[in-house]
Design a protein around this motif. Structure first.
Motif, PDB file in Angstrom:
ATOM      1  N   GLN A   7     -17.031   9.306   1.524  1.00 47.94           N
ATOM      2  CA  GLN A   7     -16.387   8.049   1.892  1.00 47.94           C
ATOM      3  C   GLN A   7     -14.973   8.327   2.408  1.00 47.94           C
ATOM      4  OE1 GLN A   7     -16.000   5.332  -1.353  1.00 47.94           O
ATOM      5  NE2 GLN A   7     -15.074   3.728  -0.126  1.00 47.94           N
ATOM      6  N   GLN A  22     -11.229   7.645   3.200  1.00 45.19           N
ATOM      7  CA  GLN A  22     -10.148   6.816   2.679  1.00 45.19           C
ATOM      8  C   GLN A  22      -8.818   7.307   3.222  1.00 45.19           C
ATOM      9  OE1 GLN A  22     -10.743   6.957  -1.709  1.00 45.19           O
ATOM     10  NE2 GLN A  22     -10.920   4.734  -1.543  1.00 45.19           N
ATOM     11  N   VAL A  71      -5.008   6.222   2.086  1.00 39.68           N
ATOM     12  CA  VAL A  71      -4.313   5.434   1.077  1.00 39.68           C
ATOM     13  C   VAL A  71      -2.816   5.651   1.206  1.00 39.68           C
ATOM     14  CG1 VAL A  71      -4.052   4.948  -1.372  1.00 39.68           C
ATOM     15  CG2 VAL A  71      -6.297   5.616  -0.475  1.00 39.68           C
ATOM     16  N   SER A 118      -5.298  11.276   2.839  1.00 42.13           N
ATOM     17  CA  SER A 118      -6.605  11.169   3.488  1.00 42.13           C
ATOM     18  C   SER A 118      -7.665  11.896   2.676  1.00 42.13           C
ATOM     19  CB  SER A 118      -6.561  11.808   4.884  1.00 42.13           C
ATOM     20  OG  SER A 118      -5.713  11.111   5.744  1.00 42.13           O
ATOM     21  N   TYR A 159      -9.888   5.516  11.936  1.00 41.34           N
ATOM     22  CA  TYR A 159      -9.713   5.124  10.538  1.00 41.34           C
ATOM     23  C   TYR A 159      -8.348   4.472  10.332  1.00 41.34           C
ATOM     24  CZ  TYR A 159     -13.403   8.647   9.998  1.00 41.34           C
ATOM     25  OH  TYR A 159     -14.561   9.379  10.123  1.00 41.34           O
ATOM     26  N   GLY A 190      -5.633   2.904   7.143  1.00 42.79           N
ATOM     27  CA  GLY A 190      -5.311   2.647   5.757  1.00 42.79           C
ATOM     28  C   GLY A 190      -5.143   1.152   5.551  1.00 42.79           C
ATOM     29  N   ARG A 191      -4.927   0.757   4.298  1.00 43.08           N
ATOM     30  CA  ARG A 191      -4.767  -0.665   3.998  1.00 43.08           C
ATOM     31  C   ARG A 191      -3.334  -1.139   4.137  1.00 43.08           C
ATOM     32  NH1 ARG A 191      -8.815  -3.308   0.813  1.00 43.08           N
ATOM     33  NH2 ARG A 191     -10.688  -2.045   0.652  1.00 43.08           N
TER      34      ARG A 191
END
Length: 123
Positions: free
Chosen positions: A1, A3, A5, A24, A112, A114-115
């Motif tokens: 998965q 990610q 962050v 990452s 990709y 991040g949030r």
């Protein structure tokens, strides 16, 4: 998965410094162009700095070129953004992103995202 962050945001006084991090996982980040994008309010996200797989860097806004440094730790798969001499206008959400080309980062269509992490600078 996959990610990405972000961390390191928060509240800071004008004139201070912050270092944002983006960890990452789930993909080989060293093969990607990485960037930090800034979103002020409801405006579109704007690329403020990027670093290539070869560690070439660029900071885009004139107002940030002497205050911002982007770097990456390839061993850790972590991207950084150092912001010095913080200004109230730096208040924004900061997103890290990974893309297979610089153009995709620049137009805001990375592979990709991040949030995001919020930075609030008070005077």
């Amino acid at each position: 998965q996959v990610q990405l962050v972000e961390s390191g945001g928060g509240s800071a006084q004008a004139g201070g410094s912050l270092r944002l991090s983006c960890a990452s996982s789930g993909y080989t980040s060293n093969d990607y162009y990485m960037g930090w994008l800034q979103q002020v309010g409801r405006r579109a996200r704007e690329l403020i700095a990027h670093i290539s797989p070869d560690h070439e860097t660029m900071v885009y806004p004139d107002s940030m070129q002497d205050r911002v440094t982007i770097s990456r730790d390839s061993a850790k798969g972590t991207l950084y953004l150092q912001i010095n001499a913080l200004k109230p206008e730096d208040t924004a959400m900061y997103y890290c992103a990974a893309a297979t080309s610089l153009s995709k980062l620049y137009v805001g269509t990375p592979t990709y995202w991040g949030r995001g992490t919020q930075v609030t600078v008070t005077s």
